[in-house]
Structure formats: C-alpha cells, structure tokens
Design a protein around this motif. Structure first.
Motif, mmCIF file in Angstrom:
data_model
loop_
_atom_site.group_PDB
_atom_site.id
_atom_site.type_symbol
_atom_site.label_atom_id
_atom_site.label_comp_id
_atom_site.label_asym_id
_atom_site.label_seq_id
_atom_site.Cartn_x
_atom_site.Cartn_y
_atom_site.Cartn_z
ATOM 1 N N THR A 412 -40.420 76.983 -128.882
ATOM 2 C CA THR A 412 -39.168 76.311 -128.548
ATOM 3 C C THR A 412 -39.283 75.332 -127.381
ATOM 4 O O THR A 412 -38.268 74.812 -126.922
ATOM 5 N N ASP A 413 -40.485 75.076 -126.904
ATOM 6 C CA ASP A 413 -40.683 74.173 -125.770
ATOM 7 C C ASP A 413 -42.046 73.519 -125.936
ATOM 8 O O ASP A 413 -43.017 74.164 -126.306
ATOM 9 N N ILE A 456 -41.628 83.529 -134.267
ATOM 10 C CA ILE A 456 -41.248 82.682 -133.146
ATOM 11 C C ILE A 456 -41.876 83.245 -131.874
ATOM 12 O O ILE A 456 -41.776 84.444 -131.605
ATOM 13 N N VAL A 457 -42.516 82.386 -131.110
ATOM 14 C CA VAL A 457 -43.180 82.792 -129.871
ATOM 15 C C VAL A 457 -42.501 82.045 -128.723
ATOM 16 O O VAL A 457 -42.432 80.811 -128.729
ATOM 17 N N VAL A 458 -41.984 82.811 -127.756
ATOM 18 C CA VAL A 458 -41.266 82.194 -126.637
ATOM 19 C C VAL A 458 -41.593 82.937 -125.350
ATOM 20 O O VAL A 458 -42.015 84.088 -125.374
ATOM 21 N N ILE A 463 -35.578 82.329 -126.460
ATOM 22 C CA ILE A 463 -35.241 82.616 -127.849
ATOM 23 C C ILE A 463 -33.868 82.058 -128.206
ATOM 24 O O ILE A 463 -33.571 81.805 -129.381
ATOM 25 N N ARG A 464 -33.040 81.805 -127.196
ATOM 26 C CA ARG A 464 -31.690 81.293 -127.470
ATOM 27 C C ARG A 464 -31.732 79.938 -128.168
ATOM 28 O O ARG A 464 -30.792 79.577 -128.891
ATOM 29 N N TYR A 465 -32.806 79.193 -127.971
ATOM 30 C CA TYR A 465 -32.910 77.901 -128.630
ATOM 31 C C TYR A 465 -33.171 78.040 -130.131
ATOM 32 O O TYR A 465 -32.860 77.130 -130.898
ATOM 33 N N TYR A 495 -41.215 87.150 -132.087
ATOM 34 C CA TYR A 495 -40.082 87.556 -132.907
ATOM 35 C C TYR A 495 -40.381 87.266 -134.373
ATOM 36 O O TYR A 495 -41.099 86.312 -134.692
ATOM 37 N N ARG A 496 -39.789 88.080 -135.218
ATOM 38 C CA ARG A 496 -39.812 87.817 -136.669
ATOM 39 C C ARG A 496 -38.411 87.329 -137.044
ATOM 40 O O ARG A 496 -37.411 88.005 -136.753
#
Length: 502
Positions: A412-413, A456-458, A463-465, A495-496
């Motif tokens: 996300t970044d 998803i890796v944050v 994770i809010r994005y 996250y899955r």
C-alpha cells in the motif's frame, strides 16, 4: 615539480584507480541488499514503458534490459551496468581535467570524485538514475570543451549533433539536464569569444537532436496527463510559510553527503571561478574561459535545490545538487594540480583513505551487523534499509501465494511495495494500491483483476488503505526482518483478502 603519482603516470594511475574502485564496488554490491530506491526501481522496471511517473526512463530501461538479457535479478547482476557506467564516468572526469589543464589535474579530479561518499557509494554502486545521468552529463561537457576550446570551428555540426545526442541521453536519465542547457547558454551569452554561436545553427541542431532523443518522455507524459512533469514540478512549489529547518537541513545534508572537507573547498573554488569572469583563466594554467563554463553549469543546481528547501518539503534529497558539485570537483582537481604541494597531496589522499574507511565500515556492517555487538543497545540503524525481506518471501511461499490461480500480492506504499516485490520477483501479479504508488500504478491494471483474491503486506496501520478494495480481509501473520539473528525491522503484517474491487 613532479607530475607523476609515485611510479605511475597520471594515465596509469587513473586506470589503477578505476580498476581498484571497480573491484571494491563489485564486492560491496554483492554484499548488501537493495536500498529503498533500488527496490522501488527494480519493481518499476518489471514492465517496459516509454517513460515513468517520477523520473525519465533510461535507468529503468537499463534495469529492464539487464533482467531480460540475463534472466536474473540478483542484486549484483542488476547493479553491474551501473558500476560499469561510473567506471567510465571516472575516466571522463580524468579526460576533462586533462583537456583543460594537465593529466595530473585529471587524476586529482577523478580522485576527488571517488573520495566523495555520495559519488562513490550511491551514484557509483547502486541502481540509481544518477549513474547514467552523470555519465552522459560528463560526455556532453567533454564535447562542449571541443566546441568552445578545440576543433569546434572545423567540424561544428558534427560536434554539436554529438553534444545533442549526449544531452538527450542526459535528459533521458534525469531532468537535471536542464541545468546543462542553461549553463551552456549563459556561457555563450556572456563570453564574447563564444557569442557567435548564437547566430550559428549548431546549437539549435544540438537542441533538436536532444529533443528527439527525449521525445519518449514527451509522448508518455502526453498520454498520461503530464503526470511526471506535474509531480516533479510540484516538488518545487511553495507550501505555507518558510521552512528554515528544511533549509538548514538541506545545507548540512549536502555537505555531509559530499563530505565537508571536499564540499567546502569546492564551493570556494567555484566562487573563485565566477570572479575570474567568462573569459578568465582560473586556476592558473587552465584553458581560459573553462572555469566560467564549469561554474555556470555547476552553480545553478547547487543554488536552486538548496533554495527550494526554504519553501518546499525536499525531505532528505541531498543528492539533488550532485551534478553541480561534480563540476566544481573537476575545477578543484585543476586547482590542486596547479599547486601540487605536499599538504594538498596529503589532503587528497587522506580524503580518499577516509572515504574508503567510512564505506568499509558501513558496507561490512550492512552485510553482517557487527556494530550491533560493538555498540549494544536500542538505536536506529539506517543500514537496516538494505536488508532483504527474505522472511516475507518464505512466509508467502509457505502460504502458497506463488502456486497460481486468481491471486495477486499487494502493498500500500511505494517504499514497502519495492521491498515486497523483490520477494515476489515476478512469480505472480503485484499491485501497489495505496494512495502513493508512483511508478507502480502503471504496472497494474485494476480492472483486469476484479474479483481476485490477494495477499496484502503492510507495515503497522496501513491496511486501512486496502480495506475499501476488498470484500473481506483476514490477518494471517506478523513478521520481523532479522540480520544475523538480531531483529532490525518489525510489524510487517500479512493479510489474506478476498474479492478485489478496483
């Protein structure tokens, strides 16, 4: 006064310098992982585009071509063309110093550039846009010396066309090339012996060639709402109020990157070059007017990027002034050769030895973490940014993220996305879906992946994005990144997610 360097001629000495630094950069390049920018550029270069969001394309084309030709993205393999480019740049620095003064001046200039931490490490060793920019910047300057002080009158169109080609490649590397144009134009305007070029077609031919070479950037920007020009131009726009803290940070930051005992004398030499005037001879014995050319090209990027920090958030981009210091370092090499006293030789060789010691300590610690044992306790380690996220790759492998199917991996970044993608390594689609994906937004078409699932890796809180883009998100792991058994980075969450919504 001897013009030899020990038992060697300056030509032999610079070849030995190039060979020695090339080997050291190979060793360093193999020992440590991708830095923040490098990981991001590697991810950006997975797909070929005419240009890219936050820089022109040449460095990313080189990364893309290296991976295509070798079938590898090993850190040393991808860095090798950039290390080789700086080896050629070192020779060009020598040749430019030799052309305007003596071979000894060329050697001292090459030694100074390699004794600068920024040039020796970041520009000389890593996959940064600055490596091709410096190479073609120097090539352009070398040709301009022939135009203004050599054979320019005998074959002007060929030289100007070649200068235009090198200038175009500089523009394809970094937008900094605009300072080459401005500085050269100022030199022609102010130097009465060169003013005749204003009436000659040669300079306009050079600009036409450069524009043609640069045209992929124009085409890409026209197709993408002028995104790159808007992004880079926006960095220089004023924010609310003056940022005196940022201004002071930019001053000490650039001096630190260039090392103060080289940067401060270079600024003094650059001031003397301005005072000598457009036709003046400085240092004594140099080609008359050459110091002015170097000063007119070198000072604008130093002044501009320092002043911009007064009203805009330039963060820690202390390398933006590097092309300007490069010009002043060459002049300083000429100044040192003109005097060539014992004190000057001790200063230059001591600077090189100090930089070698600093970089040896940094690189060996980045590879092994030895300083954690020598200086125990809680302290932030900047070399942790060079660590590979191998624990993440192993976790994704265990989860079956690379087994195929309608699953992609996301961050996300743009900073995190670069590190994540070094572990994905092209094995499955990758997306950067946060508010600031930069180049990576152009490598992923969201509509093509509607309904897919994702890993998803944050880092903490980001994770809010991703939440608005999925039907459901489930936390499955939190990872630490270690070096030799010592945890350096924490809170990397995996996250899955199911049901991607573009």
């Amino acid at each position: 006064m001897s013009t030899r360097i020990g038992p060697f001629t300056p030509e032999q000495a610079v070849l030995l310098l190039i060979a020695a630094t090339f080997v050291l950069r190979i060793l360093g390049g193999a020992a440590i992982g991708w830095g923040t920018g490098e990981a991001y550029y590697l991810s950006s270069a997975r797909q070929f585009h005419l240009s890219y969001f936050d820089q022109p394309p040449l460095s990313l084309w080189i990364i893309w071509a290296t991976m295509q030709l070798t079938g590898s993205e090993h850190v040393l393999v991808v860095r090798l063309p950039f290390i080789a480019m700086f080896a050629v740049s070192t020779w060009l620095v020598f040749d430019i110093g030799r052309r305007i003064h003596t071979p000894l001046a060329g050697f001292y200039a090459a030694l100074i550039v390699n004794a600068c931490v920024l040039f020796s490490l970041s520009i000389g060793s890593w996959t940064q846009p600055d490596a091709p920019m410096v190479l073609f910047w120097l090539a352009t300057v070398r040709i301009l010396l022939e135009v203004f002080f050599g054979e320019g009158g005998r074959r002007p169109y060929a030289l100007w066309a070649l200068a235009g080609l090198m200038l175009g490649l500089t523009f394809l590397s970094k937008y900094h090339a605009v300072f080459l144009v401005a500085g050269t134009g100022l030199f022609i305007l102010l130097n009465s012996t060169q003013r005749h070029w204003l009436r000659h077609k040669g300079p306009w031919l050079a600009l036409a060639v450069a524009f043609t070479v640069f045209s992929p950037v124009i085409i890409w920007n026209a197709q993408n709402d002028w995104a790159s020009f808007g992004f880079q131009g926006g960095r220089a726009l004023a924010e609310s109020g003056l940022r005196w803290d940022g201004f002071l940070r930019m001053i000490w930051g650039q001096l630190l990157y260039m090392v103060p005992w080289l940067a401060v004398p270079a600024l003094y030499i650059g001031t003397r070059a301005l005072k000598a005037g457009p036709r003046g001879q400085f240092p004594t014995g140099a080609v008359a007017g050459s110091a002015a050319l170097f000063a007119y090209i070198g000072w604008p990027p130093i002044v501009f990027f320092t002043l911009v920090a007064l009203w805009s958030d330039t963060q820690f981009h202390f390398h933006w002034q590097a092309p300007g210091y490069l010009m002043l370092f060459i002049l300083m090499g000429v100044w040192a050769a003109e005097r060539n006293t014992l004190g000057i030789r001790i200063w230059l060789w001591g600077s090189a030895a100090a930089t070698l010691a600093i970089l040896t300590l940094l690189v060996t610690h980045a590879a092994t973490g030895w300083a954690r044992h020598v200086f125990p306790g809680e302290w932030e380690d900047p070399t942790a940014l060079q660590l590979p996220w191998t624990e993440l790759g192993e976790a994704l492998e265990t989860e079956g993220a690379f087994t195929g199917g309608r699953v992609f991996i996301a961050g996300t970044d743009w900073i995190d996305c670069g590190y994540i993608d070094t572990q994905v390594a092209g094995r499955t689609p990758f997306a950067c879906i946060g508010p600031d994906p930069r180049n990576l937004a152009y490598n992923f078409d969201p509509d093509s992946y509607a309904g897919w699932d994702a890993y998803i890796v944050v880092q903490t809180g980001r994770i809010r994005y991703a939440e608005p883009h999925f039907e459901d998100i489930e936390h499955i792991a939190t990872l630490d990144i270690s070096r030799k058994g010592i945890v350096e980075l924490t809170d990397i969450a995996v996250y899955r997610a199911t049901g991607f919504r573009p």
